[in-house]
Enzyme design. Structure first.
Site, PDB file in Angstrom:
ATOM      1  N   VAL A  67       0.959  -1.318  -0.011  1.00  0.00           N
ATOM      2  CA  VAL A  67       0.241   0.060   0.018  1.00  0.00           C
ATOM      3  C   VAL A  67       0.827   1.331  -0.024  1.00  0.00           C
ATOM      4  O   VAL A  67       1.735   1.352   0.851  1.00  0.00           O
ATOM      5  CB  VAL A  67      -0.979  -0.108   1.388  1.00  0.00           C
ATOM      6  CG1 VAL A  67      -1.637   1.535   1.210  1.00  0.00           C
ATOM      7  CG2 VAL A  67      -1.970  -1.318   1.155  1.00  0.00           C
ATOM      8  N   ALA A 112       4.282   4.333   2.803  1.00  0.00           N
ATOM      9  CA  ALA A 112       4.026   2.909   2.405  1.00  0.00           C
ATOM     10  C   ALA A 112       4.159   1.874   3.254  1.00  0.00           C
ATOM     11  O   ALA A 112       4.937   2.006   4.299  1.00  0.00           O
ATOM     12  CB  ALA A 112       4.703   2.664   1.061  1.00  0.00           C
ATOM     13  N   LYS A 113       3.739   0.856   3.196  1.00  0.00           N
ATOM     14  CA  LYS A 113       3.735  -0.470   3.997  1.00  0.00           C
ATOM     15  C   LYS A 113       3.480  -1.840   3.066  1.00  0.00           C
ATOM     16  O   LYS A 113       2.517  -1.615   2.184  1.00  0.00           O
ATOM     17  CB  LYS A 113       3.060  -0.370   5.045  1.00  0.00           C
ATOM     18  CG  LYS A 113       3.514  -1.141   6.203  1.00  0.00           C
ATOM     19  CD  LYS A 113       4.589  -0.468   7.022  1.00  0.00           C
ATOM     20  CE  LYS A 113       5.160  -1.292   8.025  1.00  0.00           C
ATOM     21  NZ  LYS A 113       6.270  -0.535   8.785  1.00  0.00           N
ATOM     22  N   GLY A 114       3.997  -2.810   3.417  1.00  0.00           N
ATOM     23  CA  GLY A 114       3.568  -4.249   2.887  1.00  0.00           C
ATOM     24  C   GLY A 114       3.649  -5.196   3.638  1.00  0.00           C
ATOM     25  O   GLY A 114       4.081  -5.229   4.945  1.00  0.00           O
ATOM     26  N   ASP A 153      10.451  -5.225   8.958  1.00  0.00           N
ATOM     27  CA  ASP A 153       9.430  -4.990   9.731  1.00  0.00           C
ATOM     28  C   ASP A 153       9.115  -6.374  10.534  1.00  0.00           C
ATOM     29  O   ASP A 153       9.974  -7.278  10.488  1.00  0.00           O
ATOM     30  CB  ASP A 153       8.161  -4.718   9.085  1.00  0.00           C
ATOM     31  CG  ASP A 153       7.054  -3.919  10.003  1.00  0.00           C
ATOM     32  OD1 ASP A 153       7.234  -2.764  10.346  1.00  0.00           O
ATOM     33  OD2 ASP A 153       6.141  -4.612  10.774  1.00  0.00           O
TER      34      ASP A 153
END
Length: 424
Positions: A67, A112-114, A153
């Site tokens: 995202v 952003a992040k995934g 992460d």
């Protein structure tokens, strides 16, 4: 689901972020009012199927996400999470918090992040590599050193970043070190990156403690989560002669009113992969963690940990949010009413993304700094961020969290406004 899992799932995390935006909206200048809804919608969300061949020859499918919440101030920046509870709303929230975090620190990034919904502990090393490479190939068209830069992460590490970099580079035909941060140092990673988030928690904690006239020496500290963030924060507080009285990780919760001897604990964890059973402290119930009398509590696990019920019970003077989104808005209100100071996640745990920025800069220049230089630059940026947020809170008569959002949202929405909307 363990005590370190989500209280209300990822959807609760996204709702928490939306509530935080609603709370800050009245403080924003009138000329930015039309742009506030920009923050409530991710710019781009990608859901991918990640099929891999397992070691036994079977094929399993995993669901992956990336995202990009907001790119108004620069390329996306945010980690990749491997966890069995990962889902879209959670990733949206984490991406949004990254947007705020990079803006508070005034880094030239968006958020952003995934993630992939998987328990990495159940995969072999070869399966984990296959998963990572397939996932990277599925999102490769939206990431890049000027587009979106992933990082480690929960459930990922420098090795995973190395596989991501190699997979992306293979598609480009040359080595692209700047596509990810948090890589092994010999692959273009930065010194100081692994410890940066925990160091940031410590630096911001010391800054705010000084303003509260709270003496770090002999202060009692409780920590939830004992990975990179929690353990490094614990080490630094311990070296400052604070007492680490309570630690909780995925194996259990330990307590020692006189202080836990960290060197012995680290040696124990090396052998047993967790704190449970450590002889230098007593084992207590997981939920009792929230009842321990302490000066500083550091939630450094997952989001959604400090609920309304727990907020009523906490016995602390200050909360340092090492995790992203550990406190629900309603719990925020209760803690503020009780006079418990919260140093919000968007500044408290921003040390990691700050050194990720340093790594990206070093990769772009192919010129690398010493760890002392990294730490010095990090400390200065973190101290300045606390000063900016503290001054904003004083000027507006609000909490540190609201002040952080005021600063961040002003910067983000000004960028959005000045770039304009195309086509008009």
């Amino acid at each position: 689901m363990s005590n370190l899992s989500y209280a209300n799932g990822g959807n609760g995390a996204w709702q928490t972020f939306l509530a935080q935006v609603d709370r800050v909206a009245p403080y924003l200048s009138e000329d930015l009012a039309d742009y506030v809804d920009t923050l409530k919608r991710p710019k781009r969300a990608l859901i991918v199927d990640v099929p891999i061949i397992m070691d036994d020859g079977s094929i399993q499918h995993f669901e992956g996400y990336r995202v990009q919440h907001n790119l108004s101030r620069g390329p996306g920046k945010g980690g990749i999470r491997y966890h069995p509870d990962v889902e879209l709303n959670e990733v949206m929230a984490l991406a949004a918090w990254m947007t705020i975090k990079t803006a508070v620190l005034n880094l030239p990034f968006g958020g952003a992040k995934g993630g992939v919904r998987v328990d990495p502990r159940k995969l072999s090393a070869r399966e984990l590599e296959r998963l990572t490479r397939r996932f990277t190939s599925e999102i490769a068209h939206i990431i890049g050193p000027q587009k979106d830069i992933p990082a480690p992460d929960v459930g990922t590490n420098p090795n995973v970043m190395g596989w991501m970099m190699d997979t992306y580079s293979s598609g480009q035909g040359y080595t692209v070190t700047g596509v990810v941060t948090g890589k092994p140092v010999h692959l273009g990673g930065s010194l100081g990156r692994v410890k940066a988030t925990g160091r940031g928690v410590y630096i911001t904690g010391c800054q705010v403690a000084e303003k509260l006239s709270l003496n770090i020496e002999n202060a009692k500290v409780s920590i939830q989560g004992f990975g990179n963030v929690g353990s490094e924060a614990a080490n630094l507080f311990y070296l400052s002669n604070a007492k680490i009285v309570c630690i909780q990780d995925h194996t259990g919760t330990i307590f020692n009113a006189s202080g836990i001897e960290l060197n012995a604990l680290h040696a124990y964890i090396e052998q047993h992969q967790g704190v449970d059973g450590f002889e230098g402290a007593e084992r207590i119930d997981n939920e009792a963690f929230w009842d321990v009398e302490t000066d500083i509590i550091i939630p450094a696990a997952l989001e959604g940990q400090i609920t309304v019920e727990r907020a009523h019970r906490l016995k602390a003077k200050m909360i340092l949010e090492g995790a992203n989104g550990p406190t629900y808005p309603e719990a925020d209100d209760i803690l503020n009413e009780r006079g418990i100071m919260i140093v919000p996640d968007v500044i408290c745990n921003a040390g990691g993304v700050t050194v990720s920025y340093f790594e990206w800069v070093q990769d772009m220049a192919s010129y690398f700094w010493s760890e002392a230089e990294i730490n010095d630059r990090l400390d200065k940026l973190m101290v300045q961020a606390v000063e900016d947020v503290w001054a904003c809170a004083h000027d507006n008569g609000c909490t540190l969290r609201t002040a952080a959002y005021i600063l961040a949202c002003e910067r983000i929405l000004k960028a959005r406004k000045e770039r304009g909307i195309f086509p008009g």
